[in-house]
Enzyme design. Structure first.
Site, mmCIF file in Angstrom:
data_model
loop_
_atom_site.group_PDB
_atom_site.id
_atom_site.type_symbol
_atom_site.label_atom_id
_atom_site.label_comp_id
_atom_site.label_asym_id
_atom_site.label_seq_id
_atom_site.Cartn_x
_atom_site.Cartn_y
_atom_site.Cartn_z
ATOM 1 N N CYS A 79 -4.265 -0.980 31.689
ATOM 2 C CA CYS A 79 -3.607 -1.320 32.949
ATOM 3 C C CYS A 79 -2.402 -2.231 32.725
ATOM 4 O O CYS A 79 -2.143 -2.698 31.613
ATOM 5 C CB CYS A 79 -4.602 -2.004 33.876
ATOM 6 S SG CYS A 79 -5.103 -3.622 33.257
ATOM 7 N N ALA A 107 -3.189 -5.572 31.224
ATOM 8 C CA ALA A 107 -3.420 -5.483 29.768
ATOM 9 C C ALA A 107 -2.085 -5.476 29.025
ATOM 10 O O ALA A 107 -1.935 -6.114 27.984
ATOM 11 C CB ALA A 107 -4.220 -4.228 29.431
ATOM 12 N N HIS A 156 4.385 -4.323 30.327
ATOM 13 C CA HIS A 156 5.393 -4.705 29.325
ATOM 14 C C HIS A 156 6.689 -5.084 30.037
ATOM 15 O O HIS A 156 7.329 -6.071 29.727
ATOM 16 C CB HIS A 156 5.724 -3.540 28.382
ATOM 17 C CG HIS A 156 4.559 -2.985 27.632
ATOM 18 N ND1 HIS A 156 4.498 -1.669 27.252
ATOM 19 C CD2 HIS A 156 3.425 -3.557 27.184
ATOM 20 C CE1 HIS A 156 3.370 -1.460 26.598
ATOM 21 N NE2 HIS A 156 2.706 -2.584 26.549
ATOM 22 N N ARG A 200 -7.501 -7.855 20.169
ATOM 23 C CA ARG A 200 -6.284 -7.181 19.690
ATOM 24 C C ARG A 200 -5.856 -7.632 18.296
ATOM 25 O O ARG A 200 -5.002 -7.050 17.686
ATOM 26 C CB ARG A 200 -5.161 -7.372 20.711
ATOM 27 C CG ARG A 200 -3.916 -6.546 20.392
ATOM 28 C CD ARG A 200 -3.105 -6.308 21.632
ATOM 29 N NE ARG A 200 -1.778 -5.820 21.334
ATOM 30 C CZ ARG A 200 -0.700 -6.594 21.237
ATOM 31 N NH1 ARG A 200 -0.796 -7.904 21.387
ATOM 32 N NH2 ARG A 200 0.468 -6.064 20.977
HETATM 33 FE FE1 CFM Z 1 3.868 -1.097 20.919
HETATM 34 FE FE2 CFM Z 1 2.023 0.410 20.382
HETATM 35 FE FE3 CFM Z 1 1.988 -1.226 22.553
HETATM 36 FE FE4 CFM Z 1 1.852 -2.245 20.005
HETATM 37 FE FE5 CFM Z 1 -0.879 -2.345 20.206
HETATM 38 FE FE6 CFM Z 1 -0.689 0.312 20.567
HETATM 39 FE FE7 CFM Z 1 -0.741 -1.251 22.753
HETATM 40 MO MO1 CFM Z 1 -2.827 -0.986 21.278
HETATM 41 S S1 CFM Z 1 2.931 -0.795 18.958
HETATM 42 S S2 CFM Z 1 2.912 -2.878 21.736
HETATM 43 S S3 CFM Z 1 0.479 -3.584 19.018
HETATM 44 S S4 CFM Z 1 3.109 0.509 22.165
HETATM 45 S S5 CFM Z 1 -1.892 -0.816 19.233
HETATM 46 S S6 CFM Z 1 0.703 1.939 19.755
HETATM 47 S S7 CFM Z 1 -1.656 0.571 22.424
HETATM 48 S S8 CFM Z 1 -1.790 -2.890 22.016
HETATM 49 S S9 CFM Z 1 0.718 -1.554 24.327
HETATM 50 C C1 HCA Z 2 -4.753 -2.583 25.451
HETATM 51 C C2 HCA Z 2 -4.891 -3.162 24.068
HETATM 52 C C3 HCA Z 2 -5.229 -2.134 23.007
HETATM 53 C C4 HCA Z 2 -6.582 -1.528 23.237
HETATM 54 C C5 HCA Z 2 -7.027 -0.711 22.078
HETATM 55 C C6 HCA Z 2 -8.232 0.166 22.264
HETATM 56 C C7 HCA Z 2 -5.168 -2.849 21.645
HETATM 57 O O1 HCA Z 2 -4.114 -1.555 25.621
HETATM 58 O O2 HCA Z 2 -5.271 -3.177 26.365
HETATM 59 O O3 HCA Z 2 -8.336 0.887 23.236
HETATM 60 O O4 HCA Z 2 -9.049 0.127 21.360
HETATM 61 O O5 HCA Z 2 -4.429 -2.456 20.793
HETATM 62 O O6 HCA Z 2 -5.934 -3.821 21.472
HETATM 63 O O7 HCA Z 2 -4.246 -1.124 23.011
#
Ligand code: CFM
Ligand code: HCA
Length: 536
Positions: free
Chosen positions: A55, A58, A190, A89
């Site tokens: 969401c 998150a 974001h 995370r």
């Molecule tokens: Fe960029 Fe990602 Fe994301 Fe990321 Fe992550 Fe991710 Fe995420 Mo999980 S590089 S910031 S550090 S888009 S692993 S592939 S899904 S938290 S929002």
């Molecule tokens: C997020 C964080 C997450 C979750 C990863 C997962 C991460 O999107 O809220 O589903 O295991 O990297 O910690 O993407």
């Protein structure tokens, strides 16, 4: 290596309306060349479908602002939201010259723990009291307040509470209206985080950042220590890292990010808004980089050096590349023997499914299916589609920040880069600066690109492509294990890492080689094949 997928057959069991919707989210790489067919992305998930997405809260709290180590981040909402986004995370942080250990809050979880009576009578007083307590106990330099769904529904005025608290305590108190339901995924969060960081933090510092070549690393979150490995390499070449956004970052440093010469963008999806705004406001150009994969790291290091054009820097870059390569090649070769010819299915958030293709290729592996949970069309197709789409679905919820050049700070990008205008124009025209290519051009011919894949599609694609490895998050990891398929949790790295640059490639190669060569997978009898279990 790839299979001739018939998308209609794949989606045949779905109801008509859903099938029509989902068919627009799946694209095949055309072996005869040509540009990427349009893929539908960043749209609402069909209700009832089991998506892997998260969401807006998150994306704002968990992903972007949570890792800022010296800001005390309060989740205004139910304890479950705070708990879920805390600690899982693996964004690491440590003390440094600007931030002593007692001012690092990333290992702690702060929440107003909203109860039923607070929902009925409002939570503003509770939040104000909590800020007072937090200041009294922890003396933070700055505070973040992140909203969860119920806060928007009951209408608590976060802006007013934050403003009053800021006046009471004389420290910045920044609020984020990142209620979980905003937008269609974490991507909206974001954007909300980017807007506030740009408006409230970047540019408020007055310190000079020492260093001949000062870089910021945007969209790098120090998962498993990734940032530290990148910083080690850049430091050895002779760069100064002003700040990251936001892995192991500190408010004390983010304030002065506008002093850098060049912004490196690792994860484009989560931070492109700030990269673009810093270019407009301060004239700092950005370079899309990738520190995942040996060849990708080498290309990236050469491109950074090329931006500055300094012969010494170029020579030092080559020296570091040569030394690091020599150190890791024997181990990489050993792992390659185990991994060569194997295939993978890469499904992660918004950038890694692209980045890790380069590292897998170094190990002789190929990605046959790749997808993102919440990426936008430009992440799949490339930068040229950006002007035709809205940056976030439902963007009426996310006010666009209009950034004007700052006359005090703004210098044309070529001056920040210490190069002539001609050189700047040449680099920009050659596609190095301020450019971004999507996933499609790097896919294997016949490979499949899928957006917002659900559990049903994931299981079907595993069945059809029979990959040797799958990249997952926590929600799909164990489903695939039950299918006898090794998975790599590529969000958290399953307790491992760093995976960046040269040494990181070795750690990743060993992890994957161990995973694929363990006999455990052949010993698994899926529950539905066990007699007498009834398949549950
Ligand atoms: Fe960029 Fe990602 Fe994301 Fe990321 Fe992550 Fe991710 Fe995420 Mo999980 S590089 S910031 S550090 S888009 S692993 S592939 S899904 S938290 S929002
Ligand atoms: C997020 C964080 C997450 C979750 C990863 C997962 C991460 O999107 O809220 O589903 O295991 O990297 O910690 O993407």
């Amino acid at each position: 290596m790839t299979t001739d997928l018939n998308v209609d057959e794949l989606l045949a069991p779905l109801p008509d309306k859903v099938r029509k919707n989902r068919s627009k989210h799946i694209v095949k790489k055309d072996p005869s060349g040509g540009s990427c067919p349009q893929i539908e992305a960043n749209t609402r998930t069909v209700p009832g479908i089991i998506t892997q997405r998260g969401c807006s809260y998150a994306g704002c709290k968990g992903v972007v602002v949570g890792p800022i180590k010296d800001m005390l981040t309060i989740t205004h909402g139910p304890i479950g939201c705070a708990y879920y986004s805390w600690g899982t995370r693996r964004n690491k942080a440590r003390a440094d010259e600007r931030t002593p250990p007692e001012q690092i809050y990333t290992a702690m979880c702060f929440s107003t723990d909203m109860q039923e009576s607070d929902i009925v009578f409002g939570g503003e007083k509770k939040l104000a009291k909590m800020i007072d307590e937090a200041v009294e106990i922890f003396h933070p330099r700055a505070i973040n307040i992140c909203a969860t769904c119920p806060i928007g529904l009951i209408g608590d005025d976060l802006s007013a509470v934050a403003k009053a608290a800021q006046e009471r305590h004389g420290i910045p108190v920044i609020h984020y209206n990142c209620e979980g339901y905003k937008g269609v995924s974490q991507s909206a969060g974001h954007h909300i985080a980017n807007n506030q960081i740009m408006e409230r933090i970047i540019g408020t510092g007055t310190e000079k950042v020492d260093g001949k070549y000062v870089l910021n690393i945007l969209g790098e979150y120090n998962i498993g220590g990734d940032t530290w490995e990148i910083e080690r390499i850049l430091g050895e070449i002779g760069y100064t890292v002003g700040s990251t956004l936001t892995g192991d970052s500190a408010y004390a440093k983010i304030k002065n990010m506008h002093r850098a010469h060049l912004n490196l963008v690792q994860c484009h999806r989560s931070i492109n808004y700030i990269a673009e705004m810093m270019e407009t406001k301060y004239g700092i150009p950005w370079l899309k980089v990738n520190f995942i994969g040996i060849d990708a790291t080498i290309d990236t290091l050469r491109e950074i050096a090329r931006c500055f054009g300094d012969e010494d820097l170029i020579a030092r870059t080559e020296h570091v590349i040569e030394r690091e390569l020599a150190a890791v090649t024997p181990e990489i070769e050993r792992c390659r023997k185990v991994l060569k010819g194997r295939t993978a299915f890469a499904f992660v958030g918004g950038s890694r499914s692209h980045h890790y293709q380069f590292l897998l290729r170094n190990l002789g592996m190929e990605v046959v299916v790749a997808g993102y949970e919440f990426a936008h069309r430009d992440d799949y197709e490339g930068r040229e589609v950006i002007p035709t789409i809205k940056s976030d679905a439902d963007s009426k919820n996310i006010p666009e920040l209009h950034v004007e050049p700052d006359p005090e700070e703004y210098r044309p990008p070529h001056l920040h880069l210490k190069m002539s205008k001609e050189k700047y124009d040449e680099l920009a025209a050659s596609g190095i600066l301020n450019d971004y290519k999507g996933m499609y051009p790097d896919m294997v011919d016949g490979g499949i690109m899928i957006d917002d894949a659900n559990h049903f599609e994931t299981e079907e694609l595993v069945e059809i492509f029979k990959p040797d490895l799958i990249f997952t998050g926590i929600k799909d990891k164990y489903v695939t294990h039950k299918m006898g398929l090794p998975s790599k949790q590529i969000h958290s790295y399953d307790y491992s890492g760093p995976y960046t640059c040269f040494r990181g490639a070795v750690t990743f190669a060993k992890d994957v080689a161990h995973s694929l060569s363990t006999p455990a997978w052949k010993m698994i009898t899926p529950p539905w094949e066990q007699s007498g279990t009834g398949g549950d």
